[in-house]
Design a protein around this motif. Structure first.
Motif, mmCIF file in Angstrom:
data_model
loop_
_atom_site.group_PDB
_atom_site.id
_atom_site.type_symbol
_atom_site.label_atom_id
_atom_site.label_comp_id
_atom_site.label_asym_id
_atom_site.label_seq_id
_atom_site.Cartn_x
_atom_site.Cartn_y
_atom_site.Cartn_z
ATOM 1 N N THR A 1 -15.201 8.442 17.585
ATOM 2 C CA THR A 1 -15.198 9.781 18.176
ATOM 3 C C THR A 1 -13.774 10.288 18.292
ATOM 4 O OG1 THR A 1 -15.150 8.795 20.398
ATOM 5 C CG2 THR A 1 -17.306 9.397 19.519
ATOM 6 N N ASN A 2 -13.595 11.568 18.019
ATOM 7 C CA ASN A 2 -12.309 12.243 18.182
ATOM 8 C C ASN A 2 -11.174 11.549 17.425
ATOM 9 O OD1 ASN A 2 -13.024 14.408 20.227
ATOM 10 N ND2 ASN A 2 -13.697 12.564 21.317
ATOM 11 N N ILE A 3 -11.495 11.038 16.233
ATOM 12 C CA ILE A 3 -10.465 10.477 15.368
ATOM 13 C C ILE A 3 -9.961 11.531 14.386
ATOM 14 C CG2 ILE A 3 -9.984 8.767 13.562
ATOM 15 C CD1 ILE A 3 -10.189 7.526 16.281
ATOM 16 N N GLU A 4 -10.866 12.364 13.915
ATOM 17 C CA GLU A 4 -10.483 13.313 12.870
ATOM 18 C C GLU A 4 -9.515 14.392 13.357
ATOM 19 O OE1 GLU A 4 -14.448 16.183 13.209
ATOM 20 O OE2 GLU A 4 -14.129 14.916 11.454
ATOM 21 N N ASN A 5 -9.313 14.511 14.681
ATOM 22 C CA ASN A 5 -8.352 15.490 15.187
ATOM 23 C C ASN A 5 -6.953 14.887 15.356
ATOM 24 O OD1 ASN A 5 -8.727 13.855 17.400
ATOM 25 N ND2 ASN A 5 -9.285 15.493 18.830
ATOM 26 N N LYS A 6 -6.685 13.797 14.620
ATOM 27 C CA LYS A 6 -5.376 13.126 14.704
ATOM 28 C C LYS A 6 -4.754 13.061 13.319
ATOM 29 C CE LYS A 6 -6.760 10.569 18.764
ATOM 30 N NZ LYS A 6 -7.895 11.480 18.963
ATOM 31 N N PRO A 7 -4.158 14.154 12.867
ATOM 32 C CA PRO A 7 -3.631 14.219 11.496
ATOM 33 C C PRO A 7 -2.439 13.304 11.252
ATOM 34 C CG PRO A 7 -2.976 16.159 12.746
ATOM 35 C CD PRO A 7 -3.970 15.428 13.595
ATOM 36 N N ASN A 8 -1.770 12.848 12.297
ATOM 37 C CA ASN A 8 -0.591 12.001 12.131
ATOM 38 C C ASN A 8 -0.893 10.511 12.252
ATOM 39 O OD1 ASN A 8 1.603 14.076 11.897
ATOM 40 N ND2 ASN A 8 0.763 14.684 13.874
ATOM 41 N N LEU A 9 -2.163 10.155 12.472
ATOM 42 C CA LEU A 9 -2.533 8.757 12.641
ATOM 43 C C LEU A 9 -2.259 7.975 11.351
ATOM 44 C CD1 LEU A 9 -3.829 6.921 14.810
ATOM 45 C CD2 LEU A 9 -6.023 7.301 13.665
ATOM 46 N N GLN A 10 -1.514 6.867 11.503
ATOM 47 C CA GLN A 10 -1.162 6.026 10.362
ATOM 48 C C GLN A 10 -1.864 4.674 10.401
ATOM 49 O OE1 GLN A 10 3.123 5.701 10.320
ATOM 50 N NE2 GLN A 10 3.408 7.910 10.507
ATOM 51 N N VAL A 11 -2.049 4.123 11.601
ATOM 52 C CA VAL A 11 -2.655 2.805 11.780
ATOM 53 C C VAL A 11 -3.833 2.931 12.729
ATOM 54 C CG1 VAL A 11 -2.306 0.471 12.677
ATOM 55 C CG2 VAL A 11 -0.484 1.591 11.372
ATOM 56 N N LEU A 12 -5.004 2.449 12.286
ATOM 57 C CA LEU A 12 -6.200 2.434 13.134
ATOM 58 C C LEU A 12 -6.776 1.023 13.093
ATOM 59 C CD1 LEU A 12 -8.298 3.823 14.883
ATOM 60 C CD2 LEU A 12 -9.462 4.594 12.803
ATOM 61 N N HIS A 13 -6.767 0.374 14.249
ATOM 62 C CA HIS A 13 -7.163 -1.034 14.328
ATOM 63 C C HIS A 13 -8.423 -1.144 15.181
ATOM 64 C CE1 HIS A 13 -7.077 -5.280 15.385
ATOM 65 N NE2 HIS A 13 -6.261 -5.461 14.369
ATOM 66 N N LEU A 14 -9.542 -1.528 14.540
ATOM 67 C CA LEU A 14 -10.844 -1.557 15.206
ATOM 68 C C LEU A 14 -11.533 -2.910 15.029
ATOM 69 C CD1 LEU A 14 -11.967 1.979 14.022
ATOM 70 C CD2 LEU A 14 -11.390 1.357 16.364
ATOM 71 N N ARG A 15 -10.769 -3.952 14.854
ATOM 72 C CA ARG A 15 -11.342 -5.274 14.623
ATOM 73 C C ARG A 15 -12.197 -5.729 15.808
ATOM 74 N NH1 ARG A 15 -7.967 -10.944 13.765
ATOM 75 N NH2 ARG A 15 -9.771 -12.313 14.047
ATOM 76 N N GLY A 16 -13.266 -6.475 15.506
ATOM 77 C CA GLY A 16 -14.042 -7.118 16.561
ATOM 78 C C GLY A 16 -14.837 -6.166 17.420
ATOM 79 N N ASN A 17 -15.442 -5.139 16.797
ATOM 80 C CA ASN A 17 -16.331 -4.238 17.507
ATOM 81 C C ASN A 17 -17.732 -4.336 16.886
ATOM 82 O OD1 ASN A 17 -14.781 -2.615 19.649
ATOM 83 N ND2 ASN A 17 -13.372 -2.585 17.908
ATOM 84 N N VAL A 18 -18.567 -3.326 17.075
ATOM 85 C CA VAL A 18 -19.938 -3.368 16.533
ATOM 86 C C VAL A 18 -20.225 -2.094 15.739
ATOM 87 C CG1 VAL A 18 -20.893 -4.980 18.208
ATOM 88 C CG2 VAL A 18 -20.782 -2.565 18.806
ATOM 89 N N ILE A 19 -19.237 -1.651 14.976
ATOM 90 C CA ILE A 19 -19.350 -0.423 14.195
ATOM 91 C C ILE A 19 -20.263 -0.644 12.998
ATOM 92 C CG2 ILE A 19 -18.056 1.246 12.805
ATOM 93 C CD1 ILE A 19 -15.619 0.528 14.639
ATOM 94 N N VAL A 20 -21.226 0.265 12.823
ATOM 95 C CA VAL A 20 -22.173 0.197 11.710
ATOM 96 C C VAL A 20 -21.851 1.244 10.659
ATOM 97 C CG1 VAL A 20 -24.596 0.467 11.045
ATOM 98 C CG2 VAL A 20 -24.008 -0.741 13.160
ATOM 99 N N ASN A 21 -21.514 2.458 11.101
ATOM 100 C CA ASN A 21 -21.201 3.523 10.140
ATOM 101 C C ASN A 21 -19.803 4.073 10.390
ATOM 102 O OD1 ASN A 21 -21.226 6.249 11.610
ATOM 103 N ND2 ASN A 21 -23.140 5.336 12.322
ATOM 104 N N LEU A 22 -19.270 4.715 9.362
ATOM 105 C CA LEU A 22 -17.891 5.198 9.399
ATOM 106 C C LEU A 22 -17.813 6.716 9.473
ATOM 107 C CD1 LEU A 22 -16.360 2.669 6.864
ATOM 108 C CD2 LEU A 22 -16.244 2.627 9.358
#
Length: 307
Positions: free
Chosen positions: A200-221
């Motif tokens: 949620t609310n990731i696409e409003n971050k145009p300057n994001l370079q590193v996104l670390h989401l290891r060890g969660n329960v994400i099914v879709n992107l």
């Protein structure tokens, strides 16, 4: 040590601490007041004050006493750098009058709120890791560029007005999504070891370079878009991604060069690497391994091969 190796070490540390906290019952805290003698032993760095009219000590470091209350610090309004890591502090209200505070480390304490720090206009660096915060409890820090909320009790994640924030960590909490972080300049976001199901609310971050989401329960992107035009490194290790259709959604990220997908169901086929490279031909590293020219050529040939 590369990015993936650093992630491995940090994730193992988070998991170890979380397991230990779940096993150990909460103990009553004995009140220990900050004293002038403690301050004298930890104060340093004589500098001009914020007004420029006089000199005062501006740095204070006191670890492991374990202090619970800070009333005595109000006599030192010119402090700029405070490090109270590894104490038992339960209240940061006495820090509110310290106007020119630039950096604050209050990690490994017993804090359930940091609301008294709200709107501190010069604070740039804040470490609140390993406390008991159920939510960030602050909505505005106009100069903050670095924030660590690792290993708290966060179940919600909202930061309303952080215009200068570049680096944010909230590993090892209980977050269900990536929250609502209003930080348009954010470059690095670390949310490993939570219970995140959706982005949620990731696409409003145009300057994001590193996104670390290891060890969660994400099914879709869903939730990533072409607006994430600077996203270079994406770690999804140890989630629940099953299909290549989800991987195809990453093709909209023009700068993506490093992707970690190990320990997801989607990695279970023999052709996994080639399937991913075919869909994301600009990748330079997949999991721990560099994408070779031979792999890129083979993946391209497989795409062009007639049925």
């Amino acid at each position: 040590m590369d990015e993936e190796q650093q992630d491995q070490v940090q994730q193992e540390e988070v998991e170890e601490v979380v397991q230990k906290e779940e096993e150990e019952p909460e103990k009553p805290i004995e009140v220990v007041q900050l004293t002038p003698e403690m301050i004298v032993g930890g104060i340093s760095m004589l500098s001009r004050t914020g007004t420029g009219l006089e000199h005062a000590y501006t740095r204070l470091e006191i670890h492991g006493k374990p202090i619970t209350h800070l009333e005595c610090i109000e006599k030192y309004p010119h402090l700029r750098f405070i490090d109270f890591a590894d104490n038992s502090i339960v209240d940061v209200s006495p820090l509110a009058p310290i106007e020119f505070l630039l950096a604050l480390n209050i990690s490994s304490n017993q804090l359930k709120t940091i609301a008294p720090l709200e709107k501190k206009k010069y604070l740039q660096h804040l470490n609140c890791a390993k406390n008991l915060l159920p939510s960030p409890t602050i909505s505005q820090l106009p100069a903050l560029s670095w924030l660590n909320l690792n290993e708290n009790k966060l179940t919600e994640f909202a930061l309303d007005d952080f215009p200068e924030l570049l680096h944010l960590e909230a590993r090892g909490n209980k977050l269900k999504d990536t929250g609502n972080v209003q930080a348009p300049k954010l470059q690095r976001l670390y949310l490993a070891g939570n219970q995140i199901e959706k982005l949620t609310n990731i696409e409003n971050k145009p300057n994001l370079q590193v996104l670390h989401l290891r060890g969660n329960v994400i099914v879709n992107l869903d939730g990533l878009s072409e607006k994430n035009q600077n996203l270079t490194y994406l770690n999804l290790r140890g989630n629940k991604i099953e299909s290549m259709q989800e991987i195809e959604k990453l093709a909209k990220l023009p700068s993506l060069r490093m992707l970690v997908l190990s320990e997801n169901p989607v990695t279970g086929t023999e052709s996994y690497r080639l399937d991913v490279i075919a869909r994301l031909p600009k990748l330079e590293r997949l999991d721990k391994d560099v994408v070779t020219p031979e792999e890129r050529e083979e993946a391209l040939a497989a795409v062009k091969k007639p049925e």
